[in-house]
Write an enzyme that holds these catalytic residues in place. Structure first.
Site, PDB file in Angstrom:
ATOM      1  N   GLY A 193      -9.980  -3.179   3.863  1.00  0.00           N
ATOM      2  CA  GLY A 193      -8.887  -3.110   4.836  1.00  0.00           C
ATOM      3  C   GLY A 193      -8.850  -1.784   5.578  1.00  0.00           C
ATOM      4  O   GLY A 193      -9.849  -1.059   5.642  1.00  0.00           O
ATOM      5  N   ASP A 194      -7.692  -1.489   6.126  1.00  0.00           N
ATOM      6  CA  ASP A 194      -7.519  -0.256   6.901  1.00  0.00           C
ATOM      7  C   ASP A 194      -7.304   0.980   6.034  1.00  0.00           C
ATOM      8  O   ASP A 194      -7.591   2.102   6.450  1.00  0.00           O
ATOM      9  CB  ASP A 194      -6.293  -0.386   7.819  1.00  0.00           C
ATOM     10  CG  ASP A 194      -5.011  -0.596   7.013  1.00  0.00           C
ATOM     11  OD1 ASP A 194      -5.035  -1.389   6.045  1.00  0.00           O
ATOM     12  OD2 ASP A 194      -3.988   0.041   7.324  1.00  0.00           O
TER      13      ASP A 194
ATOM     14  N   ARG B   1     -14.212  -7.737   1.208  1.00  0.00           N
ATOM     15  CA  ARG B   1     -13.329  -7.325   2.311  1.00  0.00           C
ATOM     16  C   ARG B   1     -12.795  -5.900   2.078  1.00  0.00           C
ATOM     17  O   ARG B   1     -12.406  -5.537   0.974  1.00  0.00           O
ATOM     18  CB  ARG B   1     -12.170  -8.311   2.417  1.00  0.00           C
ATOM     19  CG  ARG B   1     -11.167  -8.017   3.549  1.00  0.00           C
ATOM     20  CD  ARG B   1      -9.965  -7.226   3.085  1.00  0.00           C
ATOM     21  NE  ARG B   1      -8.945  -7.100   4.119  1.00  0.00           N
ATOM     22  CZ  ARG B   1      -7.865  -6.327   3.999  1.00  0.00           C
ATOM     23  NH1 ARG B   1      -7.678  -5.632   2.912  1.00  0.00           N
ATOM     24  NH2 ARG B   1      -6.987  -6.266   4.969  1.00  0.00           N
TER      25      ARG B   1
ATOM     26  N   THR C   7       0.768   0.569   6.464  1.00  0.00           N
ATOM     27  CA  THR C   7       0.755  -0.472   5.443  1.00  0.00           C
ATOM     28  C   THR C   7       0.844  -1.815   6.167  1.00  0.00           C
ATOM     29  O   THR C   7       1.284  -1.873   7.314  1.00  0.00           O
ATOM     30  CB  THR C   7       1.924  -0.286   4.451  1.00  0.00           C
ATOM     31  OG1 THR C   7       1.915  -1.346   3.503  1.00  0.00           O
ATOM     32  CG2 THR C   7       3.270  -0.272   5.151  1.00  0.00           C
ATOM     33  N   GLY C   8       0.407  -2.867   5.510  1.00  0.00           N
ATOM     34  CA  GLY C   8       0.442  -4.184   6.144  1.00  0.00           C
ATOM     35  C   GLY C   8      -0.956  -4.722   6.391  1.00  0.00           C
ATOM     36  O   GLY C   8      -1.920  -4.223   5.805  1.00  0.00           O
ATOM     37  N   VAL C   9      -1.061  -5.706   7.254  1.00  0.00           N
ATOM     38  CA  VAL C   9      -2.342  -6.396   7.464  1.00  0.00           C
ATOM     39  C   VAL C   9      -3.355  -5.453   8.127  1.00  0.00           C
ATOM     40  O   VAL C   9      -3.286  -5.150   9.318  1.00  0.00           O
ATOM     41  CB  VAL C   9      -2.139  -7.673   8.299  1.00  0.00           C
ATOM     42  CG1 VAL C   9      -3.475  -8.328   8.621  1.00  0.00           C
ATOM     43  CG2 VAL C   9      -1.261  -8.645   7.522  1.00  0.00           C
TER      44      VAL C   9
ATOM     45  N   THR D 127       0.829  -1.204   0.000  1.00  0.00           N
ATOM     46  CA  THR D 127       0.000   0.000   0.000  1.00  0.00           C
ATOM     47  C   THR D 127       0.866   1.259   0.000  1.00  0.00           C
ATOM     48  O   THR D 127       1.869   1.312   0.711  1.00  0.00           O
ATOM     49  CB  THR D 127      -0.841   0.013   1.297  1.00  0.00           C
ATOM     50  OG1 THR D 127      -1.668  -1.138   1.269  1.00  0.00           O
ATOM     51  CG2 THR D 127      -1.664   1.270   1.447  1.00  0.00           C
TER      52      THR D 127
HETATM   53  N1  ASP Z   1      -3.109  -2.368   4.444  1.00  0.00           N
HETATM   54  C1  ASP Z   1      -3.628  -2.973   3.246  1.00  0.00           C
HETATM   55  C2  ASP Z   1      -4.880  -3.726   3.553  1.00  0.00           C
HETATM   56  O1  ASP Z   1      -4.982  -4.325   4.595  1.00  0.00           O
HETATM   57  C3  ASP Z   1      -2.734  -3.886   2.538  1.00  0.00           C
HETATM   58  C4  ASP Z   1      -1.269  -3.755   2.722  1.00  0.00           C
HETATM   59  O2  ASP Z   1      -0.762  -2.662   2.990  1.00  0.00           O
HETATM   60  O3  ASP Z   1      -0.583  -4.759   2.603  1.00  0.00           O
HETATM   61  O4  ASP Z   1      -5.737  -3.766   2.707  1.00  0.00           O
END
Ligand code: ASP
Length: 331
Positions: free
Chosen positions: A220-221, A218, A241-243, A190
């Site tokens: 995300g954040d 779905r 960024t991330g989960v 992201t």
């Molecule tokens: N944060 C993003 C999401 O959860 C994806 C990512 O940055 O890997 O959609």
């Protein structure tokens, strides 16, 4: 109704509900905090998650020409949305488990105005649709088909967002249909961008195709104000960024900005943000989160769960990829 008019009206109502002493003590506090702003603030400045150097170069170009931080972050992240070789943002992003590319994005300005689109399909520049939501509607978030319809009404063109490469990868993925989050995918993900313009005003934007092969629907954040992005022009901004599920659980970006408001540096605030997440995930090592923050003085910081996350920074002093310390030392 234009957003400005809408906000003006609702602002009047809200102000009417507050007593005069509360309002005056609030403005005194603001004056006090403005006094704290050091004279040697770094500006303009633009930063983004990961090593998206073309994005910060574009954003810098806008800032150098005297453009606003809002234009700078929008123009900057659009570079990645348009880059089909980047398979985590915009056109060319990896699809969900049904094979559809669904995009999430948001944008926030110096006045706390914000716009967001979630689960948007067939439109290559979700950040610009998010800006239209902010500027042309009384709402903040538009989702799915409603967001897409709104985008067409605003003149955006329908595009197939799946590329030859992502189509092939999807066909391959279907053979096992295993959903797993990959740490530091391609060493980028992201894009969250924060900028301060020559006037010292802060804005931010965040855009993504989300987790690859996610369950259809779905979100995300990244398009959630306070989670994937938050800006407060008195204090600073943060992005993630991330989960996304883990970032949402702690309202990560808002948390980091609030910690900076209480006096923490951007670096310390990002560290605390990751630590809050790790407290809720004591035995988990299978996910990455990276936070990036900037304060009103133009100081920046970043922190992540696993090594590998970096952020890109562009100031008068140069254009660099900044390595970031991590909670765990090894992946
Ligand atoms: N944060 C993003 C999401 O959860 C994806 C990512 O940055 O890997 O959609």
């Amino acid at each position: 109704m234009k957003r400005r008019k809408f906000l003006k009206n609702s602002g009047l109502t809200a102000a009417g509900a507050l007593s005069a002493p509360i309002l005056s003590s609030y403005s005194n506090e603001m004056e006090e905090s403005n006094k704290d702003v050091k004279k040697a603030a770094v500006r303009p400045i633009t930063v983004c998650t990961w090593n998206f150097k073309n994005a910060t170069a574009k954003s810098w170009e806008v800032l150098q020409a005297g453009g606003s931080s809002l234009d700078a972050v929008e123009q900057g992240v659009r570079v990645e949305e348009a880059d089909v070789t980047n398979e985590t943002v915009g056109k060319g992003g990896r699809p969900d488990r049904d094979g559809n590319v669904t995009l999430d994005a948001c944008i926030m300005d110096k006045d706390g105005n914000c716009g967001s689109v979630v689960y948007l399909q067939n439109i290559a520049h979700p950040v610009s649709v998010a800006r239209k939501v902010m500027e042309e509607t009384p709402h903040i978030i538009l989702a799915g088909r409603g967001a897409e319809k709104f985008a067409y009404e605003q003149g955006f063109k329908k595009e197939d967002l799946l590329t030859e490469s992502t189509r092939k990868q999807y066909e391959e993925w279907k053979k096992t249909s295993k959903y797993e989050t990959t740490i530091n995918i391609e060493n980028h993900d992201t894009i969250g961008m924060l900028a301060i313009d020559k006037n010292g005003d802060i804005a931010g934007a965040c855009t993504t195709s989300g987790m690859a092969y996610k369950v259809a629907g779905r979100v995300g954040d990244s398009p959630i104000i306070g989670a994937g992005l938050f800006v407060d022009n008195e204090v600073g901004g943060a992005t993630a960024t991330g989960v996304g599920e883990e970032v949402i659980r702690t309202v990560g970006s808002f948390l980091i900005v609030e910690l900076m408001r209480q006096g923490m540096s951007p670096q310390k605030a990002c560290e605390e943000g990751v630590k809050r997440i790790m407290k809720k995930n004591k035995d988990r090592k299978d996910f990455q989160i990276g936070f990036l923050a900037i304060n009103k003085q133009g100081e920046t910081g970043g922190y992540c769960v696993h090594p590998g996350f970096t952020y890109r920074q562009y100031t008068e002093a140069g254009h660099e990829n900044v390595p970031v310390n991590s909670f765990y030392q090894k992946n």
